[in-house]
Design a protein around this motif. Structure first.
Motif, short mmCIF file in Angstrom:
data_model
loop_
_atom_site.label_atom_id
_atom_site.label_comp_id
_atom_site.label_asym_id
_atom_site.label_seq_id
_atom_site.Cartn_x
_atom_site.Cartn_y
_atom_site.Cartn_z
N ALA A 112 0.83 -1.21 0.00
CA ALA A 112 0.00 0.00 0.00
C ALA A 112 0.86 1.25 0.00
O ALA A 112 0.58 2.22 -0.73
N GLU A 113 1.91 1.26 0.80
CA GLU A 113 2.79 2.44 0.88
C GLU A 113 3.56 2.63 -0.41
O GLU A 113 3.78 3.78 -0.85
N ASN A 114 3.98 1.54 -1.06
CA ASN A 114 4.64 1.66 -2.35
C ASN A 114 3.71 2.23 -3.41
O ASN A 114 4.11 3.06 -4.23
N ALA A 141 -5.96 -6.57 -3.01
CA ALA A 141 -6.63 -6.07 -1.80
C ALA A 141 -6.19 -6.81 -0.54
O ALA A 141 -6.11 -6.21 0.54
N ASP A 142 -5.88 -8.10 -0.65
CA ASP A 142 -5.51 -8.88 0.53
C ASP A 142 -4.00 -8.93 0.76
O ASP A 142 -3.52 -9.64 1.64
N ARG A 143 -3.24 -8.14 -0.02
CA ARG A 143 -1.78 -8.16 0.11
C ARG A 143 -1.20 -6.78 0.44
O ARG A 143 0.02 -6.61 0.44
N LEU A 144 -2.04 -5.83 0.73
CA LEU A 144 -1.58 -4.45 0.88
C LEU A 144 -0.64 -4.25 2.06
O LEU A 144 0.20 -3.35 2.06
N GLY A 145 -0.76 -5.08 3.10
CA GLY A 145 0.10 -4.94 4.27
C GLY A 145 1.42 -5.66 4.15
O GLY A 145 2.25 -5.60 5.07
N HIS A 146 1.66 -6.35 3.03
CA HIS A 146 2.88 -7.12 2.84
C HIS A 146 3.98 -6.28 2.22
O HIS A 146 3.73 -5.42 1.37
N SER A 152 5.17 -12.43 -4.44
CA SER A 152 5.77 -13.08 -5.61
C SER A 152 6.19 -12.02 -6.62
O SER A 152 5.81 -10.85 -6.52
N GLY A 153 6.98 -12.43 -7.62
CA GLY A 153 7.39 -11.50 -8.66
C GLY A 153 6.20 -10.88 -9.38
O GLY A 153 6.18 -9.68 -9.66
N GLY A 154 5.20 -11.71 -9.67
CA GLY A 154 4.02 -11.20 -10.35
C GLY A 154 3.27 -10.19 -9.50
O GLY A 154 2.77 -9.17 -10.00
N GLN A 155 3.18 -10.46 -8.20
CA GLN A 155 2.50 -9.53 -7.30
C GLN A 155 3.27 -8.22 -7.19
O GLN A 155 2.68 -7.14 -7.17
N GLN A 156 4.61 -8.31 -7.12
CA GLN A 156 5.42 -7.10 -7.06
C GLN A 156 5.23 -6.25 -8.32
O GLN A 156 5.13 -5.02 -8.25
N GLN A 157 5.15 -6.91 -9.49
CA GLN A 157 4.97 -6.15 -10.72
C GLN A 157 3.59 -5.51 -10.77
O GLN A 157 3.42 -4.40 -11.29
N ARG A 158 2.59 -6.18 -10.20
CA ARG A 158 1.26 -5.57 -10.14
C ARG A 158 1.22 -4.40 -9.17
O ARG A 158 0.50 -3.42 -9.39
N VAL A 159 2.00 -4.47 -8.09
CA VAL A 159 2.14 -3.31 -7.20
C VAL A 159 2.75 -2.15 -7.99
O VAL A 159 2.29 -1.00 -7.90
N ALA A 160 3.79 -2.44 -8.79
CA ALA A 160 4.43 -1.40 -9.59
C ALA A 160 3.45 -0.81 -10.60
O ALA A 160 3.45 0.41 -10.84
N ALA A 161 2.60 -1.65 -11.19
CA ALA A 161 1.61 -1.15 -12.15
C ALA A 161 0.56 -0.29 -11.45
O ALA A 161 0.16 0.76 -11.97
N ALA A 162 0.13 -0.71 -10.26
CA ALA A 162 -0.83 0.09 -9.50
C ALA A 162 -0.22 1.43 -9.11
O ALA A 162 -0.88 2.46 -9.17
N ARG A 163 1.05 1.42 -8.71
CA ARG A 163 1.75 2.66 -8.37
C ARG A 163 1.79 3.61 -9.57
O ARG A 163 1.63 4.82 -9.43
N ALA A 164 1.99 3.04 -10.75
CA ALA A 164 2.04 3.87 -11.96
C ALA A 164 0.70 4.48 -12.30
O ALA A 164 0.62 5.58 -12.86
#
Length: 249
Positions: A112-114, A141-146, A152-164
């Protein structure tokens, strides 16, 4: 190649006779050799070509991450070549979004912070409804506190996409965003990018070497030796493979 037919009001970014040269004398490399192209608002464009064709250079020049040797680059009606370093930084922060092959997440921050980091750096707060929409769209939605190491790599890339996307950029630039992902994670990210265009009206310009990824785009532009040599509208994976074989890619 026929000149662009879109009006400037429809154009999110464009280049005009853009040249980029690296090196000097005998080591000169002409990475872009007079590229003129428009990128339509609300469309998903993929850029492809053999290794060394200039595709990443074109993306970086469009995004203001690299300077051109000659010619013009516009974001909307803003010519970025004449901007000061501070104005260019503001343009990238306020009007553009970026997703790269490397996720570039801050390891000590939660997902979430990222995601909210670009807004916080700009002294702005996230629109709660839009933030919820983006988080739901990437399925996090269920990974925001992690923290990144717990994803996973895929989840990290989706965080990056959401940040963008959380800043509502005029254009999202993606440079090989699926390059480090497995097939399932790649499909999930591409589905999200496609949804961002279809449901949110996002403009996306993506460099990729993957014909299956490019087939998710509305338009594919092919480069070779720093020049645009072909483009296709709504091509299939097979069409793209055939085009790349002809280019030696």
């Amino acid at each position: 190649m026929a000149p662009p037919t879109s009006t400037l009001l429809d154009v999110a970014a464009r280049t005009v006779d853009t040249v980029k040269v690296y090196g000097r004398n005998e080591s000169v490399v002409r990475a872009l050799d007079g590229v003129t192209i428009d990128f339509t608002r609300g469309a998903f464009t993929a850029i492809m070509g053999p290794s060394g064709s200039g595709k990443s250079t074109l993306l970086h020049c469009l995004a203001g991450l690299d300077t051109v040797t000659s010619g013009e680059v516009y974001i909307g009606d803003t010519a970025i070549a004449g901007l000061s370093d501070s104005d260019l930084t503001l343009l990238r922060r306020d009007r553009l979004g970026f997703v790269f092959q490397t996720y570039n997440l801050v390891p000590t921050l939660t997902a979430a912070e990222n995601i909210e980091l670009p807004l916080r750096l700009a002294g702005r707060r996230a629109d709660p409804a839009w933030l919820e929409t983006v988080v739901a769209a990437v399925g996090l939605a269920d990974r925001l506190g992690h923290r990144p190491a717990e994803l996973s790599g895929g989840q990290q890339q989706r965080v990056a996409a959401a940040r963008a996307l959380v800043t509502r950029p005029e254009i999202l630039f993606a440079d090989e965003p699926t390059g480090a992902l497995d097939s399932r994670s790649s499909a999930e990210l591409l589905a999200f990018l496609r949804r961002a265009v279809d449901e949110f009206g996002q403009t996306i310009v993506m460099v990729t070497h993957d014909p299956m990824a490019a087939a998710r785009a509305d338009r594919v532009v092919f480069l070779a030796d720093g020049r645009i040599v072909n483009e296709m509208i709504a091509p299939t994976t097979g069409d793209i493979l055939d085009a790349m074989k002809k280019l030696g890619g």
